[in-house]
Design an enzyme around this catalytic site. Structure first.
Site, mmCIF file in Angstrom:
data_model
loop_
_atom_site.group_PDB
_atom_site.id
_atom_site.type_symbol
_atom_site.label_atom_id
_atom_site.label_comp_id
_atom_site.label_asym_id
_atom_site.label_seq_id
_atom_site.Cartn_x
_atom_site.Cartn_y
_atom_site.Cartn_z
ATOM 1 N N ASP A 1 -15.088 21.422 75.024
ATOM 2 C CA ASP A 1 -16.130 20.825 75.846
ATOM 3 C C ASP A 1 -16.426 19.395 75.484
ATOM 4 O OD1 ASP A 1 -16.997 22.658 77.553
ATOM 5 O OD2 ASP A 1 -18.575 23.474 76.281
ATOM 6 N N LYS B 1 -16.929 17.370 81.432
ATOM 7 C CA LYS B 1 -16.973 16.483 82.592
ATOM 8 C C LYS B 1 -15.931 15.383 82.396
ATOM 9 C CE LYS B 1 -21.043 16.159 84.593
ATOM 10 N NZ LYS B 1 -22.444 15.744 84.702
ATOM 11 N N MET C 1 -31.211 19.997 77.686
ATOM 12 C CA MET C 1 -30.870 19.525 79.040
ATOM 13 C C MET C 1 -32.107 19.122 79.828
ATOM 14 S SD MET C 1 -28.047 22.463 79.941
ATOM 15 C CE MET C 1 -28.977 23.821 79.243
HETATM 16 N N1 SAH Z 1 -24.554 25.228 72.992
HETATM 17 C C1 SAH Z 1 -25.226 23.974 72.739
HETATM 18 C C2 SAH Z 1 -26.128 23.544 73.882
HETATM 19 C C3 SAH Z 1 -25.390 23.247 75.155
HETATM 20 S S1 SAH Z 1 -26.470 22.739 76.429
HETATM 21 C C4 SAH Z 1 -26.023 24.113 71.442
HETATM 22 O O1 SAH Z 1 -26.154 25.182 70.910
HETATM 23 O O2 SAH Z 1 -26.500 23.078 70.945
HETATM 24 C C5 SAH Z 1 -26.359 20.983 76.328
HETATM 25 C C6 SAH Z 1 -27.632 20.378 75.788
HETATM 26 O O3 SAH Z 1 -27.689 20.577 74.386
HETATM 27 C C7 SAH Z 1 -27.758 18.899 75.964
HETATM 28 O O4 SAH Z 1 -28.229 18.569 77.247
HETATM 29 C C8 SAH Z 1 -28.770 18.554 74.907
HETATM 30 O O5 SAH Z 1 -30.072 18.862 75.311
HETATM 31 C C9 SAH Z 1 -28.383 19.513 73.804
HETATM 32 N N2 SAH Z 1 -27.487 18.892 72.812
HETATM 33 C C10 SAH Z 1 -26.294 19.332 72.414
HETATM 34 N N3 SAH Z 1 -25.773 18.533 71.449
HETATM 35 C C11 SAH Z 1 -26.691 17.562 71.256
HETATM 36 C C12 SAH Z 1 -26.770 16.436 70.377
HETATM 37 N N4 SAH Z 1 -25.800 16.138 69.515
HETATM 38 N N5 SAH Z 1 -27.867 15.658 70.451
HETATM 39 C C13 SAH Z 1 -28.879 15.929 71.285
HETATM 40 N N6 SAH Z 1 -28.854 16.973 72.124
HETATM 41 C C14 SAH Z 1 -27.785 17.785 72.102
#
Ligand code: SAH
Length: 500
Positions: A36, A58, A171
């Site tokens: 991803d 994306k 998100m």
């Molecule tokens: N599975 C992932 C979340 C996926 S949804 C997890 O457990 O973290 C995607 C969202 O995760 C983004 O829109 C943001 O809100 C958050 N996110 C993921 N990585 C991030 C990062 N390094 N910094 C800030 N937000 C992050």
């Protein structure tokens, strides 16, 4: 055919080293990796089976693979008998749609395992200095999706507003204003602190602190972009004490390292530890040459009294060749001179201590020091690089017999476009650890790239490299006080401090 197996692996929040050992082992064994946008791409470098790499985030043309197609892809690849890693940012089950993938695998009788990861809501907050729970401040934590289809009330704000725990919205950037309005309407205290943590755990991490009332009035500042977490709660106030990450001295600095890959690891890891984004741009590659000539000298080592190493490469290539035909006893009678401390350290790997180390780590200083140890009956061997300066040979040759053998050469390394593209106007420092890195680095860039990096500060390891910088027309550089890796790191640290 026997079906393969699928691992749903959490890559952690961003920093590649925050993956689990089990997750890393799965990457090593993978034959297919489906990854991803949020999984750190550097993790792919740990694969060992030359896997098929499939990007399903994306793409540049905003073309995203649907979740159904991704799940089906996992099934298809496993049916080909492959070991498949589905690598996702954070944890696979936290807003990662890992559950849907697992269900389809189950329906198709494909074996799978889930390897949890540190979710960004927890790991990212920790890196922002915000404890997600705290005795006395927050007795629960709540991970919530802010990805709403419309302005309509999709979240149960009434329930959320009553919680006294830390709320973390994933998100949520584009809907921040609606979320905040929803909470305020249901009675959440308008002065509750809000932290927005962007690119959490990466060198570019930034945290913006505000409160509910301010977002309600002004929305989010426009510089805030996804991926960001929106944290709401009183533990945010503890950040003043607990913010260890953004306080690192080189946090968010972008630094280009131009050393040959084989030698760059120490500099790279020191700079990363200090918080920098490091772009490895190995402009030179080391290749051994004249091995027969060297073999001849190795057979005649008895004739020599001294050996001089002017680089780590010379040590390694010489020792490798020595060990091919003899062992370390073949040089037991030789006094060893080295040009600097890194070379001396490299020798220690072979349990050898340098006898002669100059005060200043340059050839001229070593020549002065060597003079105290030799007379006309001495004979010196200098295994060195093609094109290296011959100060030692010239100066010491006036006193005794000196033989130089060129045992390696520096060649231009081809740099991929991805690395070239990352050498942009955001670069803060470019480090040069030898004259050849200067020449090769600039010969690789086109005019517009040279223009792009104009504001970057150039860092030279010592006077010889600085000369080459000046020869190339660069007069504005900083030079390491001690001419070794630690010296280069300190020069950068001092420069950063002087602008604070
Ligand atoms: N599975 C992932 C979340 C996926 S949804 C997890 O457990 O973290 C995607 C969202 O995760 C983004 O829109 C943001 O809100 C958050 N996110 C993921 N990585 C991030 C990062 N390094 N910094 C800030 N937000 C992050």
């Amino acid at each position: 055919m026997k079906y393969g197996k699928v691992y749903l692996v959490g890559a952690g929040p961003g920093d590649e080293s925050l993956i689990t050992i089990k997750g890393l082992n799965a990457i090593k064994e993978a034959e297919v990796i489906v990854y991803d946008r949020l999984a750190n791409p550097e993790l792919l470098n740990h694969s060992t089976k030359n896997p098929e790499l499939i990007y399903v985030g994306k793409a540049s043309k905003d073309h995203t693979m649907t979740q159904e197609n991704i799940s089906q892809l996992l099934v298809d690849k496993a049916k080909e008998g492959k070991i498949v890693v589905r690598l996702k940012g954070g944890d696979p089950y936290v807003f990662g749609r890992g559950g849907e993938e697992g269900e389809l695998l189950y329906d198709n009788k494909i074996e799978f395992e889930v390897i949890p990861g540190i979710t960004s809501g927890i790991g990212g907050l920790a890196y922002a200095g915000i404890p997600i729970t705290h005795r006395g401040h927050a007795s629960s934590l709540h991970l919530i999706t802010g990805h709403l289809k419309s302005e309509e009330d999709e979240l149960n704000y009434e329930a959320l507003a009553k919680l006294d725990g830390t709320l973390v919205f994933y998100m949520g950037v584009s809907n921040a204003k609606f979320i905040v309005k929803g909470l305020l309407k249901e009675g959440k205290n308008p002065s509750t602190p809000v932290a927005i943590v962007s690119l959490a755990t990466l060198p570019e991490q930034s945290t913006f602190i505000t409160d509910l009332k301010t977002i309600d009035e002004n929305g989010l500042p426009s510089h805030i972009k996804p991926p960001s977490l929106i944290a709401i709660g009183t533990t945010i106030a503890l950040r003043d004490k607990l913010n260890f990450f953004e306080k690192k001295p080189l946090h968010s600095k972008k630094i280009v390292v131009t050393r040959a890959r084989a030698q760059s690891s120490l500099l790279v890891s020191r700079l990363k530890d200090l918080g920098a984004r490091v772009i490895e741009c190995p402009s030179i590659k080391i290749s051994p040459v004249n091995e027969e000539l060297l073999a001849k000298e190795i057979n005649e080592l008895r004739e020599y009294t001294h050996i001089i190493f002017t680089s780590q490469n010379a040590v390694n290539i010489f020792m490798e060749n020595l060990m091919n035909v003899k062992d370390i006893r073949a040089i037991s009678h030789l006094k060893i001179g080295v040009v600097g401390s890194s070379t001396a350290k490299e020798l220690l790997k072979y349990s050898l201590k340098a006898d002669i180390l100059p005060e200043r780590f340059i050839a001229e200083s070593l020549a002065d020091e060597m003079k105290k140890h030799i007379d006309k009956s001495s004979k010196i061997l200098i295994p060195c690089a093609e094109g290296a300066r011959n100060v030692l040979k010239e100066t010491l040759g006036e006193i005794c017999e000196v033989k130089e053998v060129k045992i390696y050469k520096n060649e231009i390394e081809v740099i991929g476009d991805e690395i070239k593209d990352s050498i942009d106007d955001k670069v803060d420092f470019i480090t040069f650890t030898s004259s050849s890195t200067v020449n090769h680095f600039y010969s690789m860039l086109d005019d517009s790239q040279k223009e792009n990096i104009k504001r970057a500060k150039l860092v030279s390891i010592g006077p010889i490299t600085s000369n080459t910088l000046r020869d190339n027309g660069f007069t504005d550089y900083i030079e390491a006080e001690k001419h070794d890796i630690e010296g280069v790191v300190n020069a950068i640290l001092n420069e950063v401090k002087s602008h604070e």
